[in-house]
Design an enzyme around this catalytic site. Sequence first.
Site, PDB file in Angstrom:
ATOM      1  N   ASP A   1       0.811  -1.228   0.000  1.00 27.64           N
ATOM      2  CA  ASP A   1       0.000   0.000   0.000  1.00 27.64           C
ATOM      3  C   ASP A   1       0.847   1.282   0.000  1.00 27.64           C
ATOM      4  O   ASP A   1       1.507   1.603   0.996  1.00 27.64           O
ATOM      5  CB  ASP A   1      -0.912   0.058   1.231  1.00 27.64           C
ATOM      6  CG  ASP A   1      -1.794  -1.181   1.410  1.00 27.64           C
ATOM      7  OD1 ASP A   1      -1.262  -2.294   1.362  1.00 27.64           O
ATOM      8  OD2 ASP A   1      -3.003  -1.005   1.615  1.00 27.64           O
TER       9      ASP A   1
ATOM     10  N   ASN B   1      -4.058   3.806  -1.402  1.00 24.23           N
ATOM     11  CA  ASN B   1      -3.930   4.931  -0.466  1.00 24.23           C
ATOM     12  C   ASN B   1      -3.073   6.066  -1.001  1.00 24.23           C
ATOM     13  O   ASN B   1      -2.595   6.910  -0.237  1.00 24.23           O
ATOM     14  CB  ASN B   1      -3.302   4.450   0.866  1.00 24.23           C
ATOM     15  CG  ASN B   1      -4.037   3.325   1.534  1.00 24.23           C
ATOM     16  OD1 ASN B   1      -3.541   2.211   1.643  1.00 24.23           O
ATOM     17  ND2 ASN B   1      -5.250   3.615   1.972  1.00 24.23           N
TER      18      ASN B   1
ATOM     19  N   ASN C   1     -10.046  -1.638  -0.227  1.00 30.06           N
ATOM     20  CA  ASN C   1     -11.332  -1.089   0.230  1.00 30.06           C
ATOM     21  C   ASN C   1     -11.459   0.409  -0.018  1.00 30.06           C
ATOM     22  O   ASN C   1     -12.557   0.950   0.012  1.00 30.06           O
ATOM     23  CB  ASN C   1     -11.561  -1.399   1.713  1.00 30.06           C
ATOM     24  CG  ASN C   1     -10.409  -0.972   2.597  1.00 30.06           C
ATOM     25  OD1 ASN C   1      -9.242  -1.246   2.294  1.00 30.06           O
ATOM     26  ND2 ASN C   1     -10.712  -0.309   3.686  1.00 30.06           N
ATOM     27  N   HIS C   2     -10.343   1.092  -0.275  1.00 26.58           N
ATOM     28  CA  HIS C   2     -10.422   2.536  -0.543  1.00 26.58           C
ATOM     29  C   HIS C   2     -10.531   2.851  -2.036  1.00 26.58           C
ATOM     30  O   HIS C   2     -10.423   4.018  -2.432  1.00 26.58           O
ATOM     31  CB  HIS C   2      -9.202   3.246   0.056  1.00 26.58           C
ATOM     32  CG  HIS C   2      -9.233   3.287   1.540  1.00 26.58           C
ATOM     33  ND1 HIS C   2     -10.201   3.959   2.246  1.00 26.58           N
ATOM     34  CD2 HIS C   2      -8.438   2.718   2.476  1.00 26.58           C
ATOM     35  CE1 HIS C   2      -9.989   3.811   3.543  1.00 26.58           C
ATOM     36  NE2 HIS C   2      -8.939   3.062   3.708  1.00 26.58           N
TER      37      HIS C   2
ATOM     38  N   HIS D   1      -6.399  -8.326  -0.100  1.00 24.09           N
ATOM     39  CA  HIS D   1      -6.488  -7.119   0.713  1.00 24.09           C
ATOM     40  C   HIS D   1      -7.433  -7.404   1.888  1.00 24.09           C
ATOM     41  O   HIS D   1      -8.656  -7.328   1.747  1.00 24.09           O
ATOM     42  CB  HIS D   1      -7.004  -5.970  -0.161  1.00 24.09           C
ATOM     43  CG  HIS D   1      -6.785  -4.626   0.442  1.00 24.09           C
ATOM     44  ND1 HIS D   1      -5.585  -3.990   0.415  1.00 24.09           N
ATOM     45  CD2 HIS D   1      -7.614  -3.812   1.122  1.00 24.09           C
ATOM     46  CE1 HIS D   1      -5.677  -2.826   1.024  1.00 24.09           C
ATOM     47  NE2 HIS D   1      -6.908  -2.695   1.472  1.00 24.09           N
TER      48      HIS D   1
ATOM     49  N   HIS E   1      -0.836  -2.513   6.436  1.00 23.67           N
ATOM     50  CA  HIS E   1       0.252  -1.547   6.364  1.00 23.67           C
ATOM     51  C   HIS E   1       1.469  -1.952   7.195  1.00 23.67           C
ATOM     52  O   HIS E   1       2.359  -1.130   7.406  1.00 23.67           O
ATOM     53  CB  HIS E   1      -0.230  -0.133   6.737  1.00 23.67           C
ATOM     54  CG  HIS E   1      -1.198   0.455   5.747  1.00 23.67           C
ATOM     55  ND1 HIS E   1      -1.400   1.802   5.608  1.00 23.67           N
ATOM     56  CD2 HIS E   1      -1.997  -0.135   4.829  1.00 23.67           C
ATOM     57  CE1 HIS E   1      -2.310   2.020   4.659  1.00 23.67           C
ATOM     58  NE2 HIS E   1      -2.681   0.861   4.178  1.00 23.67           N
TER      59      HIS E   1
END
Lengths: 264, 264, 264, 264
Positions: free
Chosen positions: B8, B40, B68-69, B151, B178
């Site tokens: 990420d 991210n 998810n982002h 993820h 992360h």
Amino acid sequence: MRILFLGDIVGHPGKQMVEAWMPKLFDHYQPDLVIANAENIAPNGRGITSRLAEALFDVQVDILTMGNHVWDQKDSLSYIDSDRRIVRPANYPAGTPGQPYTLCKVGKEQAAIINVLGRSFMGDYDDPFRTMDRVLDEIGTQAKYIFVDVHAEATSEKYALGNYLAGRVSAVVGTHTHVQTADDRILPGGTAYLTDAGMCGPYDSIIGFTKEPVIQKFLTQMPTRFEVAQGAGQLHGVVIDLNDAGKAVQMERISITPDRPFKV
Amino acid sequence: MRILFLGDIVGHPGKQMVEAWMPKLFDHYQPDLVIANAENIAPNGRGITSRLAEALFDVQVDILTMGNHVWDQKDSLSYIDSDRRIVRPANYPAGTPGQPYTLCKVGKEQAAIINVLGRSFMGDYDDPFRTMDRVLDEIGTQAKYIFVDVHAEATSEKYALGNYLAGRVSAVVGTHTHVQTADDRILPGGTAYLTDAGMCGPYDSIIGFTKEPVIQKFLTQMPTRFEVAQGAGQLHGVVIDLNDAGKAVQMERISITPDRPFKV
Amino acid sequence: MRILFLGDIVGHPGKQMVEAWMPKLFDHYQPDLVIANAENIAPNGRGITSRLAEALFDVQVDILTMGNHVWDQKDSLSYIDSDRRIVRPANYPAGTPGQPYTLCKVGKEQAAIINVLGRSFMGDYDDPFRTMDRVLDEIGTQAKYIFVDVHAEATSEKYALGNYLAGRVSAVVGTHTHVQTADDRILPGGTAYLTDAGMCGPYDSIIGFTKEPVIQKFLTQMPTRFEVAQGAGQLHGVVIDLNDAGKAVQMERISITPDRPFKV
Amino acid sequence: MRILFLGDIVGHPGKQMVEAWMPKLFDHYQPDLVIANAENIAPNGRGITSRLAEALFDVQVDILTMGNHVWDQKDSLSYIDSDRRIVRPANYPAGTPGQPYTLCKVGKEQAAIINVLGRSFMGDYDDPFRTMDRVLDEIGTQAKYIFVDVHAEATSEKYALGNYLAGRVSAVVGTHTHVQTADDRILPGGTAYLTDAGMCGPYDSIIGFTKEPVIQKFLTQMPTRFEVAQGAGQLHGVVIDLNDAGKAVQMERISITPDRPFKV
Ligand SMILES: [Fe+2]
Ligand SMILES: [Fe+2]
Ligand SMILES: [Fe+2]
Ligand SMILES: [Fe+2]
Ligand SMILES: [Fe+2]
Ligand SMILES: [Fe+2]
Ligand SMILES: [Fe+2]
Ligand SMILES: [Fe+2]
């Protein structure tokens, strides 16, 4: 002063790995204090019994920390309450049996060992941040060395607590995910930090349990009986060196698996 | 064939680290395929923009995976849908924009890159296990090399999916926490596995974000505005070697931080 | 003594319903104390502003309780802290602005109004059970009438708290789900109990919000902007009669919707 | 056509209430179709057995719906699979035993009965919205009357599904919270809607279970054994009238408790 910490010991294979390796680890690292997380040492991977705790003490583990499975073996409740070498998570509510922290002689000094639970994705425990404030206050100047086992799921919560305690304790080491992280570092103020120490238990497994039922659980969403896997073991932990001021000066992760033999 | 995967990428510091290090990593590892998780990379740490994606392609990243982002920058929706070098999680419901997997020429062969979300502690996505069955079925014999970015939050779900796919894909590498894990291993059947590749972003941070607000959020339980931290960066990833049959034969974690300089 | 309590007031339509009906409800029920949950009264359904609080006080609402959205309008923080007619959830951590309970003159006696958050499926608040013990201890004999708004999701937690407080407070009424329950009862010891009072807001909606985006959110799992619905309103609440000892002797649910006109 | 639906039957006290009241309810309401949610009828409140199912059929319950506890009595798995009068949640993954919906003769027409699980605060089931699309498609014109039991926690998800199905089915009635809601309404298109039908079981209890252990669980966060409470019972359900086009034209909630005797 050197601390050896071993992550979540899972079932009989975990106990066997610790029993088999402790003499060699002792020889090699010559730790002054040995701590192990024993929340999964019962045969089914949930909780602890007095007999299993004694087996760990027999191989020179000094202090046992626990986690969310601390009360899973009901008949061990009185034992956990009575033996000061076992530390239960400090942020269970007031009145909970067991010691929220313990003090332990190391040479001429004392070490404090604390176990605390995260709340993110975990359960409705008391605030781990304020609990740590309170426990550190209570410990005061009694201990030169302070070791914290943060038993938690979310990396953000573990890092937040690590940074919240940086400079106030000697080490913050995570447990619970059963997977060792590679982010060992000394935070400002001399606090050794590692998000997760990893587990001691069967290698061919899903975080210690037989693979097939865990996969079936994800596939079927039906109630499934998990059991501790068998076969060759793995052992994970960390060695931390503290100076005379109780500050961390060095740390080294330990990872022993069938694929990664111990390099002496 | 060698794959370089970067975890990420968080905000501007993450982008800078990747831009600064890609030439050196390229020189050193000489990868045939470079994949990076870019969920991210937006300035606020949430989502992606076309400009930022192009910046990564400019430094020889071939394929971007998400998480998810993925939809957090609303105006990037059409971009994600149109650019085949960006892979969104495959287990969003049918009809979702974007590619659930992509194919990419590597020499004379093709590689398939898949991104899939876990559900434990995450969100109400489609079943990642059956989604993988379906996607692999669709890919069929089109790709010799198959890379899966899982993820997800829970180590149990990542290991379950890794073992479910063992022998069927070349690599299963996790993202989202992360924090890099130290459990790289080749699963039976020649599948490289790593629970989490870790992040690329600011080092003095809580998983990429300024420390103080994150700690305040835990302390106050009040709405708090998080921002990507600044300062010296870290970069994490993994290098995986596949043989001509698409089986993993070797893997090496990459971890570059101010405390842990890159050893060439 | 008679208490009129109105459940979560949602947006402008909720405010309008309360403004339109308060005179009639006042005439009909002649309450001695009017309490309303105002955590959703802001135009976007999240939080409160001083202007909106004043509008409620203007129509003879005496006390406002809140919930998990209490801090969503950032600029209202100082207002909530300063106005003793607004009660924020008591189980935010020590040091949180605002009043964890308030006292209010009713005839020659005093009433205490408490707001407390559940934790199941909610957030990491302090233990609501021990918080209630502490608050009741603090109130001591200052109040003859004690009203508790339990802002929670799980029916088990609401019932557990209701039964935990039975005989110690005059009423335990739930909020948060925005749907009135039909289980009003007087628990042993004279404590009026209702799992949820229901909401005041738009009728043609999903718990107050425009239907289409909420359905889209469930269908797509993508970020979606919710807005308070418009159109004809509904109003829900409960009337509770207490005797001179502060014990509940009778209660009646209020439910006014386009399908269910108010029967005077 | 008139449907009588009874909410979650909990343990022996729930079974007794249904057995005692079915004759009177039958006399009074003269339903053409009787459906009951039986996911909690086992003595420990979890799951069902063939013997208990037969007891319900003996008192003229036609169809049983289930919920998240459907598989808790392992030995009932084959029974659930074989008896077409038992409907398990439709959104378990493909290949799950049991019927995702069932058809039932009512006069000269057929009724379809569907059971579906919510995901919010529940578990990782398949998408209930798309599952409903698929099941309705499969049912096609076979059934004139369609009854859906939405077994879910969150009011938002239940309302969203209710509105998603409005005009496409005869009734959407919720279960799982064990508390009846007071929001019965006919949605546009002639779909009867009620967020939760409530439970049939012991009255002096926390959603069916002995109060003390549930309160202790909240107070101690330690493993606690719950048991179905004893004593006087309650019964909750709803009666729905459908016209010849399968549209709902009227509905009436049933709530029988020691405090609220049945008014014939
Ligand atoms: Fe644990
Ligand atoms: Fe563990
Ligand atoms: Fe993520
Ligand atoms: Fe991420
Ligand atoms: Fe709320
Ligand atoms: Fe609300
Ligand atoms: Fe249920
Ligand atoms: Fe139930």
